[in-house]
Design a protein around this motif. Structure first.
Motif, PDB file in Angstrom:
ATOM      1  N   HIS A   1      -9.419  12.261  -0.527  1.00  0.00           N
ATOM      2  CA  HIS A   1      -8.730  13.106  -1.511  1.00  0.00           C
ATOM      3  C   HIS A   1      -7.598  12.317  -2.173  1.00  0.00           C
ATOM      4  O   HIS A   1      -6.860  11.586  -1.515  1.00  0.00           O
ATOM      5  N   ILE A   2      -7.442  12.510  -3.462  1.00  0.00           N
ATOM      6  CA  ILE A   2      -6.441  11.750  -4.236  1.00  0.00           C
ATOM      7  C   ILE A   2      -5.010  12.014  -3.755  1.00  0.00           C
ATOM      8  O   ILE A   2      -4.180  11.109  -3.724  1.00  0.00           O
ATOM      9  N   ILE A   3      -4.722  13.248  -3.334  1.00  0.00           N
ATOM     10  CA  ILE A   3      -3.355  13.553  -2.897  1.00  0.00           C
ATOM     11  C   ILE A   3      -3.056  12.910  -1.541  1.00  0.00           C
ATOM     12  O   ILE A   3      -1.920  12.535  -1.271  1.00  0.00           O
ATOM     13  N   ASP A   4      -4.095  12.738  -0.707  1.00  0.00           N
ATOM     14  CA  ASP A   4      -3.914  11.997   0.549  1.00  0.00           C
ATOM     15  C   ASP A   4      -3.599  10.534   0.249  1.00  0.00           C
ATOM     16  O   ASP A   4      -2.700   9.947   0.856  1.00  0.00           O
TER      17      ASP A   4
ATOM     18  N   LYS B   1       2.912   6.501  -1.022  1.00  0.00           N
ATOM     19  CA  LYS B   1       4.365   6.751  -0.995  1.00  0.00           C
ATOM     20  C   LYS B   1       4.945   6.411   0.378  1.00  0.00           C
ATOM     21  O   LYS B   1       6.052   5.873   0.472  1.00  0.00           O
ATOM     22  N   LEU B   2       4.196   6.724   1.419  1.00  0.00           N
ATOM     23  CA  LEU B   2       4.654   6.439   2.783  1.00  0.00           C
ATOM     24  C   LEU B   2       4.800   4.942   3.000  1.00  0.00           C
ATOM     25  O   LEU B   2       5.790   4.487   3.577  1.00  0.00           O
TER      26      LEU B   2
ATOM     27  N   SER C   1       6.655   1.807  18.670  1.00  0.00           N
ATOM     28  CA  SER C   1       6.657   0.642  17.778  1.00  0.00           C
ATOM     29  C   SER C   1       7.169   1.051  16.401  1.00  0.00           C
ATOM     30  O   SER C   1       6.869   2.143  15.922  1.00  0.00           O
ATOM     31  N   TRP C   2       7.911   0.160  15.782  1.00  0.00           N
ATOM     32  CA  TRP C   2       8.468   0.424  14.463  1.00  0.00           C
ATOM     33  C   TRP C   2       7.360   0.315  13.410  1.00  0.00           C
ATOM     34  O   TRP C   2       6.541  -0.596  13.469  1.00  0.00           O
ATOM     35  N   PRO C   3       7.321   1.241  12.440  1.00  0.00           N
ATOM     36  CA  PRO C   3       6.265   1.192  11.417  1.00  0.00           C
ATOM     37  C   PRO C   3       6.332  -0.082  10.564  1.00  0.00           C
ATOM     38  O   PRO C   3       7.407  -0.576  10.235  1.00  0.00           O
ATOM     39  N   VAL C   4       5.157  -0.586  10.228  1.00  0.00           N
ATOM     40  CA  VAL C   4       5.036  -1.750   9.344  1.00  0.00           C
ATOM     41  C   VAL C   4       4.188  -1.323   8.163  1.00  0.00           C
ATOM     42  O   VAL C   4       3.142  -0.700   8.330  1.00  0.00           O
ATOM     43  N   HIS C   5       4.635  -1.637   6.954  1.00  0.00           N
ATOM     44  CA  HIS C   5       3.901  -1.163   5.788  1.00  0.00           C
ATOM     45  C   HIS C   5       2.631  -1.988   5.566  1.00  0.00           C
ATOM     46  O   HIS C   5       2.556  -3.153   5.931  1.00  0.00           O
ATOM     47  N   ASN C   6       1.665  -1.329   4.978  1.00  0.00           N
ATOM     48  CA  ASN C   6       0.379  -1.943   4.682  1.00  0.00           C
ATOM     49  C   ASN C   6       0.283  -2.097   3.161  1.00  0.00           C
ATOM     50  O   ASN C   6       0.170  -1.113   2.448  1.00  0.00           O
ATOM     51  N   GLU C   7       0.361  -3.311   2.697  1.00  0.00           N
ATOM     52  CA  GLU C   7       0.394  -3.577   1.254  1.00  0.00           C
ATOM     53  C   GLU C   7      -0.863  -3.070   0.556  1.00  0.00           C
ATOM     54  O   GLU C   7      -0.825  -2.639  -0.598  1.00  0.00           O
ATOM     55  N   SER C   8      -1.981  -3.081   1.247  1.00  0.00           N
ATOM     56  CA  SER C   8      -3.243  -2.649   0.620  1.00  0.00           C
ATOM     57  C   SER C   8      -3.274  -1.139   0.355  1.00  0.00           C
ATOM     58  O   SER C   8      -4.070  -0.668  -0.437  1.00  0.00           O
ATOM     59  N   LEU C   9      -2.421  -0.394   1.047  1.00  0.00           N
ATOM     60  CA  LEU C   9      -2.375   1.056   0.855  1.00  0.00           C
ATOM     61  C   LEU C   9      -1.314   1.474  -0.147  1.00  0.00           C
ATOM     62  O   LEU C   9      -1.095   2.637  -0.374  1.00  0.00           O
TER      63      LEU C   9
END
Length: 197
Positions: A81-84, A90-91, A189-197
């Motif tokens: 879904h596009i909103i997901d 954004k996350l 564990s501290w969150p790490v961002h995923n550039e592909s997302l």
């Protein structure tokens, strides 16, 4: 200027009882004090933080409890879904920006990013996805629940250094349905961002 001898300051115990320590802590970490500037303390500003950050996040959590409490926390959000896709994007930007801010000791930026994201999560994601959580499509409903659980868990981890008590309370409710989580949000564990997302 606030003075103890003149008694022209709000009682901190009343502020804690009314809004909680986390609201006051968030207010100070998002204030000019963190940049070594003067601050005109206003109780109304603490109330606003309580309403726009603490209560808003708690309301999203309550919504999740209502629709997804029986489900375990999922590591992977829905992707169809596009909103997901939008909220996951954004996350990941939030993770990147909060990491950058905290690594540079800029709690004001971190607080602003968190406040803005929590508003988007409630106003745009939850409100626009409300029908999906109760809809007939089981796949769509599961995707929405998985996405919201993933987002909430990540936001709670990011909020932990700034508002440790509310983060821990929310984390413990998620832990009840998922024993694989650490004993405390502060041990996760501290969150790490995923550039592909």
């Amino acid at each position: 200027k606030m003075s103890k001898s003149k008694g022209n300051f709000p009682d901190p115990h009343k502020l804690f009882d009314t809004y909680g320590a986390d609201a006051l802590r968030f207010y100070f970490m998002n204030s000019p004090l963190m940049r070594a500037e003067d601050l005109n303390f206003q109780e109304g500003s603490v109330k606003e933080v309580y309403r726009k950050v603490i209560m808003l996040l708690f309301n999203v959590h309550q919504f999740y409890e209502l629709h997804g409490a029986k489900n375990k926390i999922f590591d992977k959000p829905g992707k169809k879904h596009i909103i997901d896709q939008w909220i996951v994007n954004k996350l990941n930007m939030l993770i990147r920006d909060v990491n950058y801010a905290l690594e540079n000791y800029d709690t004001v930026m971190a607080c602003n990013e968190l406040e803005s994201f929590i508003n988007d999560l409630s106003l745009w994601y939850v409100r626009r996805s409300r029908e999906r959580f109760t809809g007939k499509s089981e796949q769509d409903r599961d995707d929405a629940i998985r996405t919201l659980s993933h987002v909430l868990m990540t936001v709670v981890k990011l909020l932990a250094p700034i508002s440790p008590f509310i983060a821990e309370v929310l984390f413990q409710t998620y832990r009840k349905s998922n024993s694989s989580l650490a004993e405390s949000v502060h041990l996760e564990s501290w969150p790490v961002h995923n550039e592909s997302l």
